[in-house]
Scaffold this motif. Structure first.
Motif, short mmCIF file in Angstrom:
data_model
loop_
_atom_site.label_atom_id
_atom_site.label_comp_id
_atom_site.label_asym_id
_atom_site.label_seq_id
_atom_site.Cartn_x
_atom_site.Cartn_y
_atom_site.Cartn_z
N LEU A 61 50.35 29.05 -63.81
CA LEU A 61 51.12 29.73 -63.82
C LEU A 61 51.29 31.56 -63.00
O LEU A 61 49.96 31.54 -63.37
CB LEU A 61 51.85 29.99 -65.60
N ASN A 62 52.23 31.86 -62.85
CA ASN A 62 52.63 33.55 -63.02
C ASN A 62 52.51 34.28 -63.60
O ASN A 62 52.40 34.00 -64.81
CB ASN A 62 53.59 33.55 -61.36
N GLU A 63 52.80 35.27 -63.55
CA GLU A 63 52.31 36.48 -64.98
C GLU A 63 53.57 36.01 -65.50
O GLU A 63 53.56 37.05 -67.01
CB GLU A 63 52.48 37.86 -64.33
N LYS A 64 54.67 36.10 -65.00
CA LYS A 64 55.81 36.19 -66.35
C LYS A 64 56.07 33.94 -66.47
O LYS A 64 56.91 33.92 -67.18
CB LYS A 64 57.12 35.86 -65.12
N LYS A 65 54.61 33.69 -66.65
CA LYS A 65 54.15 31.91 -67.53
C LYS A 65 55.21 31.19 -66.78
O LYS A 65 55.74 29.90 -67.34
CB LYS A 65 54.89 32.51 -68.42
#
Length: 274
Positions: free
Chosen positions: A125-129
């Motif tokens: 997952l990236n920081e934006k989920k």
């Protein structure tokens, strides 16, 4: 009776995630295979997990010492009874028709020494989920460069990931199996030797899901760059002949600079290439 395919799965202390990868193979639409699990001297409950599977197609081998990924795969190859050899890692999941489609391709095309296909890499997952993933090989590469004589394209950049490979056993034995001097990229180096002698058949379809992991030795950037240097030196003549040497060298130096070890990598290259 000997199975048509031997699937080789090396593992080391991955009992917590191994069940899914084993189940994916056992649930394949193609049934004529053996699954050779090579336990690379694990200290967790890998053996107990294997014993929970009641399937005669599983062959469990436990090494009495840690061989590394290349050595463990070679041990599996030595024990394989199949005409074709396939590979899996403990964080991979076979899609149902993977084996069936690769066997069909090799059966129908005796000129191919090995086949491979697209892989979907789960990058987390990236920081934006949001779930990040990559498809390999790069879909921008023309299909004609992925089929047949792919050696020059492989010298330019890797196309083939180990879990995507299905190879004729006589072909992999002919080129000598995996190079145990490498702690990373041993699959790329094998693909270079295979593609120099044999044509490849590509299936333009995702047939395996994989998750990137830093837990194994091949996940180490230092191991990765060291292996890249060794491969550049080992196949120097082919890189120079095809005009791909400077491209590969540039990639190695850029990657080493990004993690702050360019001086050490440059020193290693000078030693290996002299």
């Amino acid at each position: 009776m000997n199975p048509k395919v031997s699937v080789i799965l090396p593992t080391y202390n991955r009992a917590k995630i191994l069940k899914k990868s084993i189940s994916g193979v056992l649930n394949s639409s193609y049934r004529d295979f053996e699954l050779i699990i090579v336990d690379d001297n694990s200290t967790d409950d890998t053996d107990k997990l294997i014993n929970t599977f009641d399937d005669g197609r599983i062959k469990y081998i436990k090494s009495d010492k840690n061989l590394g990924a290349a050595g463990a795969r070679n041990l599996g190859i030595d024990s394989a009874n199949g005409t074709y050899i396939a590979f899996e890692d403990s964080d991979d999941f076979y899609r149902k028709e993977k084996l069936e489609k690769q066997v069909k391709l090799l059966d129908e095309n005796p000129e191919y020494g090995f086949s491979y296909h697209k892989i979907r890499y789960d990058m987390g997952l990236n920081e934006k989920k949001q779930n990040l993933f990559a498809i390999l090989p790069d879909e921008k590469i023309p299909l004609e460069k992925k089929n047949g004589k792919i050696h020059e394209q492989l010298l330019y950049d890797n196309l083939v990931d180990c879990p995507s490979i299905m190879v004729r056993k006589d072909c992999i034995c002919d080129v000598g199996g995996f190079d145990t001097n490498l702690d990373a990229l041993e699959d790329y180096e094998l693909a270079l030797r295979l593609s120099k002698k044999y044509e490849a058949g590509f299936i333009n379809e995702v047939l395996l899901d994989s998750s990137f992991s830093n837990e194994g030795v091949s996940g180490s950037p230092v191991n990765y760059l060291t292996a890249s240097c060794i491969i550049l030196a080992k196949h120097k003549a082919d890189y120079l002949r095809t005009g791909t040497f400077n491209h590969r060298l540039e990639i190695i130096l850029l990657d080493s600079e990004q993690i702050g070890i360019k001086a050490q990598v440059t020193q290693l290259l000078e030693k290996l290439l002299s």
